[in-house]
Scaffold this motif. Structure first.
Motif, PDB file in Angstrom:
ATOM      1  N   GLY A  10      49.199  21.353 -22.237  1.00  0.00           N
ATOM      2  CA  GLY A  10      50.309  20.459 -22.513  1.00  0.00           C
ATOM      3  C   GLY A  10      51.065  20.054 -21.263  1.00  0.00           C
ATOM      4  N   VAL A  11      52.135  19.293 -21.472  1.00  0.00           N
ATOM      5  CA  VAL A  11      52.998  18.803 -20.389  1.00  0.00           C
ATOM      6  C   VAL A  11      54.436  19.086 -20.785  1.00  0.00           C
ATOM      7  CG1 VAL A  11      53.762  16.779 -19.080  1.00  0.00           C
ATOM      8  CG2 VAL A  11      51.354  16.996 -19.741  1.00  0.00           C
ATOM      9  N   SER A  12      55.232  19.598 -19.862  1.00  0.00           N
ATOM     10  CA  SER A  12      56.627  19.908 -20.154  1.00  0.00           C
ATOM     11  C   SER A  12      57.401  18.632 -20.482  1.00  0.00           C
ATOM     12  CB  SER A  12      57.270  20.619 -18.959  1.00  0.00           C
ATOM     13  OG  SER A  12      57.242  19.785 -17.813  1.00  0.00           O
ATOM     14  N   VAL A  13      58.489  18.811 -21.222  1.00  0.00           N
ATOM     15  CA  VAL A  13      59.268  17.661 -21.686  1.00  0.00           C
ATOM     16  C   VAL A  13      59.765  16.824 -20.517  1.00  0.00           C
ATOM     17  CG1 VAL A  13      61.332  16.976 -22.961  1.00  0.00           C
ATOM     18  CG2 VAL A  13      59.941  18.885 -23.780  1.00  0.00           C
ATOM     19  N   GLU A  14      60.227  17.481 -19.458  1.00  0.00           N
ATOM     20  CA  GLU A  14      60.787  16.731 -18.328  1.00  0.00           C
ATOM     21  C   GLU A  14      59.733  15.963 -17.541  1.00  0.00           C
ATOM     22  OE1 GLU A  14      60.379  21.125 -17.193  1.00  0.00           O
ATOM     23  OE2 GLU A  14      61.114  19.931 -18.879  1.00  0.00           O
ATOM     24  N   GLY A  16      51.563  21.409 -30.011  1.00  0.00           N
ATOM     25  CA  GLY A  16      51.755  22.805 -30.411  1.00  0.00           C
ATOM     26  C   GLY A  16      50.556  23.577 -30.929  1.00  0.00           C
ATOM     27  N   PRO A  17      49.602  24.058 -30.149  1.00  0.00           N
ATOM     28  CA  PRO A  17      49.568  23.894 -28.692  1.00  0.00           C
ATOM     29  C   PRO A  17      48.870  22.596 -28.300  1.00  0.00           C
ATOM     30  CG  PRO A  17      47.799  25.314 -29.397  1.00  0.00           C
ATOM     31  CD  PRO A  17      48.539  24.952 -30.653  1.00  0.00           C
ATOM     32  N   GLY A  18      49.047  22.239 -27.055  1.00  0.00           N
ATOM     33  CA  GLY A  18      48.374  21.065 -26.539  1.00  0.00           C
ATOM     34  C   GLY A  18      49.303  19.877 -26.416  1.00  0.00           C
ATOM     35  N   LEU A  19      48.689  18.705 -26.239  1.00  0.00           N
ATOM     36  CA  LEU A  19      49.443  17.476 -25.990  1.00  0.00           C
ATOM     37  C   LEU A  19      48.895  16.382 -26.891  1.00  0.00           C
ATOM     38  CD1 LEU A  19      51.625  16.242 -24.048  1.00  0.00           C
ATOM     39  CD2 LEU A  19      49.709  15.435 -22.669  1.00  0.00           C
ATOM     40  N   ARG A  20      49.799  15.531 -27.368  1.00  0.00           N
ATOM     41  CA  ARG A  20      49.386  14.388 -28.180  1.00  0.00           C
ATOM     42  C   ARG A  20      49.884  13.106 -27.513  1.00  0.00           C
ATOM     43  NH1 ARG A  20      51.702  15.726 -32.405  1.00  0.00           N
ATOM     44  NH2 ARG A  20      49.901  16.643 -33.509  1.00  0.00           N
ATOM     45  N   ALA A  21      48.957  12.213 -27.209  1.00  0.00           N
ATOM     46  CA  ALA A  21      49.291  10.894 -26.689  1.00  0.00           C
ATOM     47  C   ALA A  21      49.350   9.934 -27.862  1.00  0.00           C
ATOM     48  CB  ALA A  21      48.257  10.436 -25.669  1.00  0.00           C
ATOM     49  N   LEU A  27      54.062  10.561 -24.843  1.00  0.00           N
ATOM     50  CA  LEU A  27      53.463  11.884 -24.973  1.00  0.00           C
ATOM     51  C   LEU A  27      54.346  12.761 -25.839  1.00  0.00           C
ATOM     52  CD1 LEU A  27      52.250  12.505 -21.296  1.00  0.00           C
ATOM     53  CD2 LEU A  27      51.004  11.476 -23.207  1.00  0.00           C
ATOM     54  N   GLU A  28      53.715  13.555 -26.692  1.00  0.00           N
ATOM     55  CA  GLU A  28      54.435  14.475 -27.570  1.00  0.00           C
ATOM     56  C   GLU A  28      53.778  15.845 -27.530  1.00  0.00           C
ATOM     57  OE1 GLU A  28      54.318  12.820 -31.451  1.00  0.00           O
ATOM     58  OE2 GLU A  28      55.745  11.192 -31.025  1.00  0.00           O
ATOM     59  N   ASP A  29      54.539  16.845 -27.975  1.00  0.00           N
ATOM     60  CA  ASP A  29      54.004  18.202 -28.059  1.00  0.00           C
ATOM     61  C   ASP A  29      53.115  18.316 -29.288  1.00  0.00           C
ATOM     62  OD1 ASP A  29      53.667  20.913 -27.458  1.00  0.00           O
ATOM     63  OD2 ASP A  29      55.282  21.475 -28.842  1.00  0.00           O
TER      64      ASP A  29
END
Length: 471
Positions: A407-411, A458-463, A454-456
């Motif tokens: 994933g990628v952090s929110v910031e 949980g786990p991982g990343l969603r584009a 991009l969104e979380d």
């Protein structure tokens, strides 16, 4: 020392207010101060004026009675007008004569009050001394034939005439004025606050128009879009003109930058193609050992970077036209997933995607390239799977590319769309990309009327890709 934090807190809260609110507060504070000072002065002047008027009336009555005493024609009782009280006192302070409203036995004033009244000082006595309510304004004048001054008759006159007028009317007028001021001033401030709020809002409306215009201008806006210039000759108009001139300079600089990138990328393609050919020939002839194979990998990476730069430059060029057509989103996702049959992790479409009828409108090549970039990024970071899905949301189509990676952090979810941005987890040049994939994706989608975020997962990343719906 303890007041300084309070003052800083007040200044901080005041600074957080809008300009409109600050101007209103400052204006109302000044107006309230002016009204307060003016009201106090008006009240003081009016009450003093009315007090002097009553004293003048009482003094005039005393002087008329004194003339009667001087001429020896003093009637009994002494004639007065209204509710005035008149007494004629001898040198010992005894009542010689008086009006029907006056006490014939007890003097209205004490010897000290009589001395002060004769000296012209303002003297007010209780009305109860004469059987009246309220207070009495006293005036005194000497009367009778002139004689040498003595301790008993310091004025040199045998008699003193004391006249008093009630102050009830003046006090009632003062109370009425005070009540009116206490009610009218807040009401006046409230009315003026409403008027000032509207006037300040109208005065600042060009600034708000500039703000909204500046908010609309972004990377996806037309290069010819400019801020509205108000039809005035004030500072706001000058600011809008200056900002538009700055936007013109920025546009020229962006055009030069795009032209440089496009020209450099285009010029690099020929020598890279030549290098690739020579390395492939050397590899087939067995010359150079393992060096041609190693260099070919670097040439491939450099070629991809040059192609990305050229594509990004063209995507930024608003003058470049794209041929739009209807796109079957479900078929497109199935086609994209089919290209990754030999990927590191499986790429599949969601089971719920089958049977859906989803269409968008735009350049098919741009949309395909954008989705391919997102899938490339997901495959690079996924642990075990990548899932493609799509659904209709209002008048838009949402396409999702979901992985189960770190994933990628929110910031960092907006920062990754900046060009050449590489997060700490992806700085390995062997596994990471060039840092242009996501910027190219957003540029292509915005050119097509869509966007990406991009969104979380949980786990991982969603584009999440938003595309305009068909129709």
């Amino acid at each position: 020392m303890t007041d300084e934090p309070v003052r800083r807190s007040v200044r901080h809260r005041f600074a957080r207010l809008s300009i409109r609110a600050r101007l209103l507060l400052v204006g109302l504070a000044g107006l309230a101060g002016a009204l307060l000072i003016g009201g106090v002065l008006l009240y003081a002047v009016l009450t003093a004026s009315l007090g002097r008027s009553i004293e003048g009336t009482a003094r005039a009555s005393a002087q008329q009675v004194a003339l009667l005493v001087d001429s020896g024609r003093l009637p009994d009782p002494v004639p007065v007008s209204g509710s005035q009280v008149v007494q004629v006192l001898d040198a010992q302070g005894r009542v010689v004569s008086g009006s029907v409203t006056a006490d014939r036995l007890t003097a209205l004033v004490t010897p000290d009050e009589l001395r002060r009244a004769l000296a012209g000082e303002q003297v007010v006595v209780p009305g109860s001394r004469s059987g009246l309510s309220g207070r009495l304004q006293v005036a005194a004048v000497p009367a009778g034939p002139a004689a040498p001054t003595t301790p008993a008759a310091p004025t040199g006159r045998e008699y003193s005439v004391v006249a008093a007028a009630p102050t009830a009317d003046v006090e009632q007028s003062a109370r009425t004025l005070r009540t009116l001021l206490l009610w009218i001033f807040p009401l006046l401030l409230a009315v003026l606050a409403v008027i000032a709020w509207r006037v300040i809002g109208a005065a600042l409306s060009p600034v708000e128009a500039l703000r909204r215009g500046a908010e609309r201008i972004d990377e996806s806006s037309s290069e010819s879009e400019r801020l509205p210039v108000p039809p005035t000759r004030d500072e706001v108009s000058a600011l809008a003109t200056t900002l538009n001139a700055m936007l013109d300079r920025i546009t020229v600089a962006r055009r030069k930058q795009r032209a440089f990138v496009a020209d450099a990328a285009h010029e690099l393609r020929s020598p890279l193609a030549s290098m690739r050919t020579q390395l492939e020939v050397a590899q087939r002839l067995g010359e150079g050992g393992d060096l041609p194979a190693e260099l070919l990998a670097d040439v491939d990476r450099l070629t991809m970077l040059v192609d990305d730069l050229l594509l990004l430059a063209r995507a930024d060029d608003a003058a470049t036209t794209r041929e739009s057509a209807a796109i079957d989103v479900v078929a497109l996702l199935c086609d994209v997933a089919g290209r990754y049959g030999g990927a590191r992790v499986p790429v599949r479409t969601s089971p719920t995607l089958a049977g859906r009828q989803l269409q968008t409108w735009g350049p098919r090549g741009d949309v395909t390239r954008a989705l391919t970039n997102l899938v490339d990024n997901a495959v690079r970071h996924a642990r075990s799977r990548v899932v493609l899905d799509a659904t209709s949301v209002g008048h838009q189509v949402e396409v999702t590319v979901t992985d189960d990676g770190h994933g990628v952090s929110v910031e960092d979810r907006e920062r990754v769309f900046d060009r050449f941005t590489r997060l700490d987890e992806a700085r390995d040049r062997d596994s990471g990309g060039s840092g242009l994939g996501l910027p190219i994706t957003r540029a292509l989608l915005r050119r097509s009327g869509g966007d990406v975020r991009l969104e979380d997962a949980g786990p991982g990343l969603r584009a999440v890709v938003t595309l305009p719906g068909d129709g």
